[in-house]
Design a protein around this motif. Structure first.
Motif, short mmCIF file in Angstrom:
data_model
loop_
_atom_site.label_atom_id
_atom_site.label_comp_id
_atom_site.label_asym_id
_atom_site.label_seq_id
_atom_site.Cartn_x
_atom_site.Cartn_y
_atom_site.Cartn_z
N THR A 68 7.84 33.45 14.95
CA THR A 68 7.68 35.19 14.34
C THR A 68 9.04 35.28 14.42
O THR A 68 9.40 36.71 14.47
N GLY A 112 5.53 32.63 11.45
CA GLY A 112 4.23 33.09 12.36
C GLY A 112 3.17 33.45 12.82
O GLY A 112 2.73 32.38 13.56
N VAL A 113 2.41 34.84 12.37
CA VAL A 113 1.00 34.60 13.22
C VAL A 113 -0.15 34.35 12.18
O VAL A 113 -1.70 33.72 12.12
N CYS A 146 6.07 30.68 20.41
CA CYS A 146 6.43 31.55 19.49
C CYS A 146 8.27 31.89 19.71
O CYS A 146 8.77 31.72 21.36
N ALA A 180 9.91 35.56 10.81
CA ALA A 180 9.37 35.91 9.88
C ALA A 180 9.64 37.33 9.32
O ALA A 180 10.82 37.39 9.29
N PRO A 181 10.05 37.31 7.73
CA PRO A 181 8.84 36.64 6.97
C PRO A 181 9.71 34.63 6.31
O PRO A 181 10.89 35.15 6.28
N PHE A 197 2.26 38.97 19.96
CA PHE A 197 1.60 37.66 19.37
C PHE A 197 0.29 37.23 20.30
O PHE A 197 -1.17 37.01 19.06
N GLY A 204 4.79 29.53 16.48
CA GLY A 204 4.79 30.28 15.09
C GLY A 204 6.37 30.88 15.98
O GLY A 204 6.61 31.91 16.55
N HIS A 245 -0.79 33.82 6.28
CA HIS A 245 -1.50 35.01 6.55
C HIS A 245 -1.55 36.65 6.47
O HIS A 245 -3.00 36.88 6.77
N GLU A 283 2.02 40.86 11.05
CA GLU A 283 3.67 40.47 11.21
C GLU A 283 3.38 41.34 13.22
O GLU A 283 3.51 41.23 13.76
N ARG A 284 2.99 43.17 12.50
CA ARG A 284 3.01 44.20 12.74
C ARG A 284 1.78 44.91 13.12
O ARG A 284 1.95 45.20 14.25
N ARG A 285 0.97 43.50 13.38
CA ARG A 285 -0.38 43.85 13.53
C ARG A 285 -0.84 45.34 12.74
O ARG A 285 -1.25 46.14 13.84
#
Length: 271
Positions: free
Chosen positions: A36, A11-12, A237, A39-40, A244, A34, A185, A151-153
């Motif tokens: 995404t 992912g990121v 991605c 993920a994960p 992303f 990525g 991450h 991943e969800r910021r």
């Protein structure tokens, strides 16, 4: 045409490695993927991680890179040697560089490692660390809640702080003086992690050491990019490109364009 360095991650997280490569090797071009959408990788079966890694490498090879960085600890632990057997360009992982950095940093020989379930279960860091120094004591801890938060910021939220605090509790009564962030991450959560483990514990990210290894390999092969035109980086991605892009621009500190990739993936075949 300038050959790029290909970087892949679940992912990121691999953006932490990309940022360091861009800092240390500012003339190099990067093509980043990525995954995404899937993920994960941490809780996935080993054969799934192998398959996904092969698929992404197969896609990245269309760009004719001069090197591949597997900037995912789970994929490194499971797939690095396999991918090296399938391609004819250098493939660098993040476990060995992280282990070397931790060996340099520790004062008492007690090193903690946090990572995904697969990374910890594989024992990759323990093997790497003890191959360098058999007297090193290694404390591994899986932290499955942390990657989804990044991943969800949500890495600057109270939810992130709570997840980090609860996840790291088993480390607080140990003697570790260094902690490997065994997932790319986790640097997104470095402030929260530092607050929990305290100032006596040094945090180790593999990004810096990985970029150094990349530089050394390219120098040895005579493939370092020469100064000239401004490098053009490409980002792809498999999931939502907007999320992303927001994370990537915040982390890298520059405007980028992210292209979503939807395709029927195929696996690599042996040489």
């Amino acid at each position: 045409m300038r050959q790029a360095i290909a970087i892949l991650d679940s992912g990121v997280g691999g953006l932490t490695v990309a940022k360091e490569v861009m800092r240390q090797l500012p003339q190099e071009e990067i093509v980043y993927f990525g995954d995404t959408d899937r993920a994960p990788y941490g809780p996935r079966a080993t054969d799934e991680v192998l398959e996904f890694t092969e698929q992404i490498v197969s896609y990245l090879l269309h760009f004719k890179p001069k090197m591949i960085i597997i900037a995912c600890n789970t994929a490194t632990a499971i797939a690095l040697q396999h991918i090296r057997s399938l391609v004819d360009i250098p493939v660098v992982g993040v476990v060995q560089p992280g282990a070397r950095a931790a060996i340099k940093k520790t004062r008492n020989g007690s090193i903690g490692v946090i990572g995904t379930e697969n990374t910890i279960r594989s024992g990759a860091y323990q093997h790497a660390l003890q191959a360098l120094n058999p007297h090193i004591r290694v404390v591994g801890l899986a932290c499955p809640r942390l990657v989804p938060i990044v991943e969800r910021r949500l890495y600057r939220t109270d939810e992130a702080k709570e997840a980090v605090s609860q996840s790291l509790q088993p480390l607080l009564n140990t003697t570790i003086d260094s902690l490997i962030l065994g997932c790319t991450h986790y640097p997104f959560l470095s402030s929260a992690i530092a607050e929990v483990v305290g100032p006596r514990v040094s945090m180790i990210s593999s990004a810096d050491e990985t970029a150094r290894e990349v530089s050394a390999i390219l120098h040895h092969r005579g493939q370092l990019a020469r100064s000239g035109k401004i490098p053009i980086h490409r980002f792809f991605c498999s999931g939502d490109p907007n999320t992303f892009q927001a994370i990537a621009q915040e982390w890298l500190g520059e405007q980028i364009k992210v292209s979503p990739v939807f395709w029927q993936m195929t696996r690599l075949s042996g040489n």
